[in-house]
Write a protein that holds these residues in place. Structure first.
Motif, PDB file in Angstrom:
ATOM      1  N   VAL A 141       0.837  -1.202   0.000  1.00  0.00           N
ATOM      2  CA  VAL A 141       0.000   0.000   0.000  1.00  0.00           C
ATOM      3  C   VAL A 141       0.875   1.257   0.000  1.00  0.00           C
ATOM      4  O   VAL A 141       1.780   1.385   0.833  1.00  0.00           O
ATOM      5  N   ARG A 151      -4.203  -1.329  -8.117  1.00  0.00           N
ATOM      6  CA  ARG A 151      -5.499  -0.702  -7.877  1.00  0.00           C
ATOM      7  C   ARG A 151      -5.290   0.674  -7.243  1.00  0.00           C
ATOM      8  O   ARG A 151      -4.357   0.862  -6.448  1.00  0.00           O
ATOM      9  N   VAL A 158      -1.851  -1.454  -3.978  1.00  0.00           N
ATOM     10  CA  VAL A 158      -3.020  -0.584  -3.848  1.00  0.00           C
ATOM     11  C   VAL A 158      -2.484   0.799  -3.469  1.00  0.00           C
ATOM     12  O   VAL A 158      -1.730   0.923  -2.502  1.00  0.00           O
ATOM     13  N   THR A 170     -11.361  -1.917  -1.156  1.00  0.00           N
ATOM     14  CA  THR A 170     -10.446  -2.460  -2.176  1.00  0.00           C
ATOM     15  C   THR A 170      -9.639  -3.621  -1.615  1.00  0.00           C
ATOM     16  O   THR A 170      -9.483  -4.666  -2.269  1.00  0.00           O
TER      17      THR A 170
END
Length: 757
Positions: A285, A327, A310, A340
């Motif tokens: 992330v 994403r 992400v 998500t």
């Protein structure tokens, strides 16, 4: 091919140091028969004045201390006299000294080797100085290298740089594969957990709180989730704020009852270790808080390792995660991040598809291939002789400038303010304090802090500002003299001291290091405004004009102060019109003290108003003063022993340091107004009065005490080193250093040279 690399360097814990190390190794990998020593060497940027702060490897041949201007000049000489074929420089504003790293420009303007600059930050909305720096770097570089397409757009549209000067080379990634047996799988943090990972140096702009805010919703669906934050706090932030951000994140996790799902690993890891972490994580992330991130090395590494990423949609993420390689979720949107992550954990096939796409794309980002791109760019540029150099018009000689030191200023300063006089180099407490000197001291400390973020200068600021506050009367006017026992010695100070104080407050408002100083100065300044129209003496008006001009730089739409500026300027213009005659281009019947302050004030005034008639008077009166004081090839200020009467002889002695300071500031302002390099030359000649280029050929600057003698007398030096003379020297010194920063502007020689290969 031998290359010199200018960058922060390992073992300094810095992302750019790691990047530079990888570039060196990547280029080296394409020359397997040579050692790194044979391929070139490193020029390391230190964030400390101590040369031994880091245990650099042997191929680091030169160290630049971030805030030492001379180091940059000497580095250029070192590179020019070496046998390297090219220079690769990593650029990030924060790793170089001066405002936005402007100290790098004198180095580049002396460089005689082809330069290839890697831009780690390209701002869409740069400050004036930041834009100027990037434009100058591009002008001196054979190629500027960017790691994103958006960077090319900004360089062409915002900075006006030709596309032919720009080279696109993506951020490299380690040439490593995930280990068959990952030792982290046995560690409790990773064992039986599905891991979300973020790595890199911790700072507020990383947005890690967004992930923690998403954890309650995530762990409700997947209670085996663990969020791992890998990395140390950024060294600069650690020095200034400690672990404040890390502690905040811990408290946030406790408040949200997810502290058992959060692990901090406070390490700066090797690439091999990082590969273990990335391959052990389920999702990587990057929750940065805004789009203005042109390059992210951590994101590149994650994609190169084949991680499922992400991320928020910052600029680099939009490019790198396109085509289903990751994403995106909106900035600061913890609920969308949670949704998500939950979707990806619910659907392993979707998660694996992201990983596969990232891995395939990352194959062409492996460092050896990126190194080959660098070699190709450098070689093609050299072969085409695209690099051009130019002879340097060196006006300010850094070797003739002593090292800047606040030692004597600190010696004269106590918790009340700066003491007015000294016996030799020892403070003379019997004479107490005066507002004049504390106002000058405030200007000096601000200039010193602007130059290199000096903590020593920053600690002096509240002392001088507090003194000014103490000396302000209830009606907004100022007293001037204070005894050592802190007793007022006058009811109202001189107009000169009033004007100099307004100058210092205006300068503080324009350049304050934080809002509290700016607001405090604003209060004192506003209370003094009603007294502007009561001024009768030209020098008091002149000093006040300079202060108002600085104020208006910060508040250009303040109509009242614009009117005040006009009202203060008019008497100087009227005085000049009345006194001007054949062979006499001055404001009064005689030249007395602090003479250069009068044309200096008019140059400041016309800078704000654009009034060309004011500028004409400033330039004409400056030329007249110049003819009286510079005719011998060095500065010989108007002597205070009799002053210069119209039609009379110019007195030689007693020469005062404040005369020289005013001349230095006048010529610097004249240069900034006209961009004619002759004024930088005159400024430097004037400054050298302190160092012995004067009528007696004796230095007034004392290398032992770091103070300045009070004057130049017929019999020799006045060996006392009070505040006025010492501050005059320090302000002049700082003005010269400012001119050294502006060298890129007055380097006008322009002769094209072939590269030295």
């Amino acid at each position: 091919m031998r290359i010199a690399y200018i960058s922060t360097c390992l073992p300094r814990e810095c992302g750019i140091a790691t990047f530079n190390d990888n570039v060196e190794r990547a280029i080296q990998a394409n020359f397997p028969g040579q050692t790194s020593m044979e391929n070139g060497y490193g020029i390391a940027l230190n964030d400390s004045d101590e040369l031994q702060t880091y245990d650099y490897p042997k191929h680091i041949k030169f160290i630049i201390r971030q805030n030492r201007q001379k180091d940059y000049i000497e580095a250029a000489t070192f590179i020019n006299t070496s046998d390297v074929h090219a220079v690769v420089m990593e650029h990030e504003f924060g790793i170089y000294g001066g405002e936005s790293g402007i100290y790098i420009l004198p180095l580049l303007h002396r460089l005689e080797k082809p330069l290839f600059t890697v831009l780690h930050t390209v701002l869409q909305e740069p400050s004036h100085t930041q834009k100027l720096i990037i434009q100058e770097i591009a002008a001196r570089s054979a190629k500027v290298i960017v790691m994103s397409r958006r960077g090319i757009e900004f360089l062409t549209a915002v900075y006006g740089i030709s596309p032919e000067r720009i080279q696109y080379i993506e951020h490299g990634v380690p040439d490593l594969e995930a280990p068959a047996v990952n030792p982290l799988k046995k560690v409790s943090t990773f064992r039986n957990h599905r891991v979300l990972l973020t790595f890199g140096l911790l700072s507020r702009n990383k947005g890690l709180e967004t992930v923690i805010q998403a954890l309650p919703k995530i762990v409700e669906q997947h209670p085996d989730v663990m969020y791992v934050i890998l990395g140390k706090t950024h060294p600069g932030i650690l020095r200034n704020s400690g672990e404040e951000y890390r502690d905040y994140l811990k408290r946030l996790a406790v408040r949200l009852n997810v502290e058992k799902h959060l692990t901090f690993i406070n390490l700066f890891v090797s690439e091999e270790e990082l590969m273990n972490y990335l391959s052990a994580a389920h999702i990587y992330v990057t929750p940065y808080l805004n789009e203005a991130q042109i390059t992210s090395g951590t994101l590149s590494y994650a994609v190169g390792a084949g991680a499922a990423v992400v991320s928020t949609p910052y600029w680099h993420a939009l490019e790198l995660l396109a085509d289903n390689r990751g994403r995106l979720f909106p900035f600061k949107d913890a609920p969308m991040l949670a949704d998500t992550v939950i979707e990806l954990l619910d659907k392993p096939e979707v998660l694996n598809e992201l990983k596969g796409n990232a891995y395939e794309y990352g194959l062409h980002l492996r460092w050896p291939q990126i190194g080959a791109d660098y070699i190709r760019t450098i070689q093609e540029t050299i072969d085409k002789k695209e690099f051009v150099g130019k002879e340097l018009l060196q006006i300010v000689d850094p070797d003739r400038i002593p090292e800047f030191s606040l030692t004597h200023a600190c010696r004269l300063t106590d918790d009340t303010g700066i003491v007015q006089h000294a016996k030799y180099g020892i403070p003379n407490l019997k004479e107490g304090y005066c507002l004049d000197d504390n106002a000058r001291a405030l200007i000096m400390a601000l200039m010193a802090y602007q130059r290199n973020k000096s903590q020593e200068a920053l600690e002096l600021l509240p002392i001088y500002l507090s003194f000014i506050h103490y000396m302000q009367c209830d009606d907004g006017n100022f007293r001037n003299f204070l005894s050592f026992r802190r007793e007022y010695l006058d009811e109202v100070g001189s107009e000169d001291s009033f004007g100099r104080t307004v100058w210092s407050l205006g300068y503080l408002i324009s350049t304050a290091p934080n809002n509290s100083y700016r607001e405090f100065a604003g209060e004192l300044f506003s209370r003094s405004v009603p007294h502007f129209r009561q001024l009768h003496h030209l020098r008091g008006m002149a000093n006040t004009i300079i202060g108002v001009s600085y104020y208006l730089k910060a508040h250009p739409d303040d109509d009242q102060l614009l009117q005040e500026l006009a009202g203060l300027t008019a008497p100087l213009m009227e005085a000049y019109a009345q006194q001007r005659g054949d062979g006499w281009h001055w404001f009064e019947e005689k030249l007395t003290y602090d003479n250069a302050i009068l044309p200096l004030a008019l140059l400041h005034s016309c800078e704000i108003t654009g009034d060309e008639s004011v500028k004409e008077v400033a330039m004409e009166s400056m030329a007249f003063l110049d003819s009286l004081t510079m005719e011998k090839g060095f500065l010989s200020p108007i002597g205070n022993k009799g002053w210069h009467q119209r039609g009379g002889e110019v007195p030689v002695f007693d020469q005062q340091a404040i005369e020289t300071m005013a001349m230095v500031l006048l010529y610097l302002q004249a240069y900034q107004s006209t961009h004619e390099a002759i004024y930088v030359e005159k400024m430097f000649v004037s400054y050298q009065w302190f160092l012995g280029e004067n009528i007696l050929r004796v230095p007034l600057y004392d290398h032992e005490t770091k103070g300045c003698c009070d004057g130049l007398q017929e019999t020799g030096l006045n060996r006392n080193q009070g505040a006025e003379s010492t501050l005059a020297y320090l302000v002049s010194h700082l003005a010269v250093l400012k001119a050294l920063e502006l060298e890129y502007e007055y380097d006008l020689a322009g002769q094209v040279l072939e590269p030295a290969l």
